[in-house]
Design an enzyme around this catalytic site. Sequence first.
Site, PDB file in Angstrom:
ATOM      1  CE  LYS A  85      -3.931   1.808   2.646  1.00  0.00           C
ATOM      2  NZ  LYS A  85      -4.713   1.555   4.025  1.00  0.00           N
ATOM      3  CB  SER A 119      -7.952   3.165   2.939  1.00  0.00           C
ATOM      4  OG  SER A 119      -7.208   2.622   4.005  1.00  0.00           O
ATOM      5  CB  SER A 124      -8.009   0.290   5.887  1.00  0.00           C
ATOM      6  OG  SER A 124      -8.877   1.372   6.045  1.00  0.00           O
TER       7      SER A 124
END
Length: 459
Positions: free
Chosen positions: A77, A152, A176
């Site tokens: 990420k 996310s 997330s």
Amino acid sequence: MGRKSIQELQAGYADHSFTPLEITKHYLKRIKCMDPELNTYITVAKQRAVKEARMAEAKENAGEQTGLLYGIPLSYKDNIDTKGIRTTYGSSIDANHVPDKNAAIVQRLYREDSILLGKNNMHEYALGVTSNNPHYGPVHNPWKTEYTPGGSSGGSGAAVAADLAVASVGTDTGGSVRIPAASCGVVGLKPTYGKVPAKGVFNVSWTLDHVGPLTANMTDMAILAGAMAKQSYLPYLKQDIRGLRIGVPTSYFNEHIEAETYALYVKSLEALEALGAILIDTDVSFVAGNADVSLTIAASEAGYVHKSRMECCLSQYGADARAFLESSRDITALQYIEALKMKEFYMKKFDQLFRENIDVLATPTIPIPARKIGVDEVQIGSYKESIFDAMTRYTGIFNMAELPALSIPNGLTSEGLPVGLQLVAARCREDLLIRAGYAYEQDQLQDFYRLRDEICAGY
């Protein structure tokens, strides 16, 4: 070549069916071909990936001991620092940020001879659940590209589902990792708080942030989670869960949930019971109101983290990230401290629950499947709420309680969208989640995986 697990790749390296460099180039080619439609990466680290693959091969050829993740291409990420590789945090403010050192988890997995493919697209500064990024474009769900992948860590979930990385490393403040795992039909783990180092990760909330893996299956999860936590979970890949006490919440986690999602959850419970688990009705009424507590902690700490950026660059934030951060200005010190005290209360109540009554708690991961890109509000019957509140409703409490929580696929809705089963255990009992998740997977998910790899990965 279809999807290959970590063990299958390493077996192929051992018998010289292919090399880490060949597999790395295979993934880079897939990303180049498929990612323009899915937008799962912000930065592809082509040169670094090739270099690391060659280094791993040289190490093996020299007869040196290789690591647990030898030759395994991973993605990260884009809020996780990578030395010499652009790390934007999903923002325009930090669009040109190039860290001078790796985050602790990147360094740890590099030492295990993994290969870094690139940095995944995400919700701006990890401040949302759709991964509809105003600066780099939305991430698209590989099941249906007009839908979000959750967030996310949406780029991570979508990349694993589409086999644009063997596995990925995301972050989880209120769900997330687990929300994209459920939305994309992959496996995601939020480990026990502090079990995986978070140094070098751009915070939302230092109190609630966790670093966790997303994988295509439970065996890959056991291997990657073990490497991340520096312990072995492979011994817990057992199909026997006879006598495992699984808590079934009698409130909260069965409220304001879409009928199909709930039906899939009930079916999952029946499957676990058929495998020999003991289902126990469990009172979790003490979690009522937890979402406001979580939001108070997260917004307070995010406001502090972003203080200097807000002073200079507030107009450069996307609308939802800006609104989230501006909300921190209205939170008093007393409200923040009261929220931290409630967090302690949740921890004590769950500690007691696991000590006295159950081994694992089973809930839906999310009360709804993914929504179309751009949808901000959800209606479930007469109940209306923001998509953020809906998607985090069943996950955020376990960040506050610091408990390990696993999301594993548990079927498709009639629209052809996946949802997830969330399994939660006492602190540092990831072994129970690996065991329960593996048993459920082996019994229930082989057809699901085949369909996922056909639809999402094109195999």
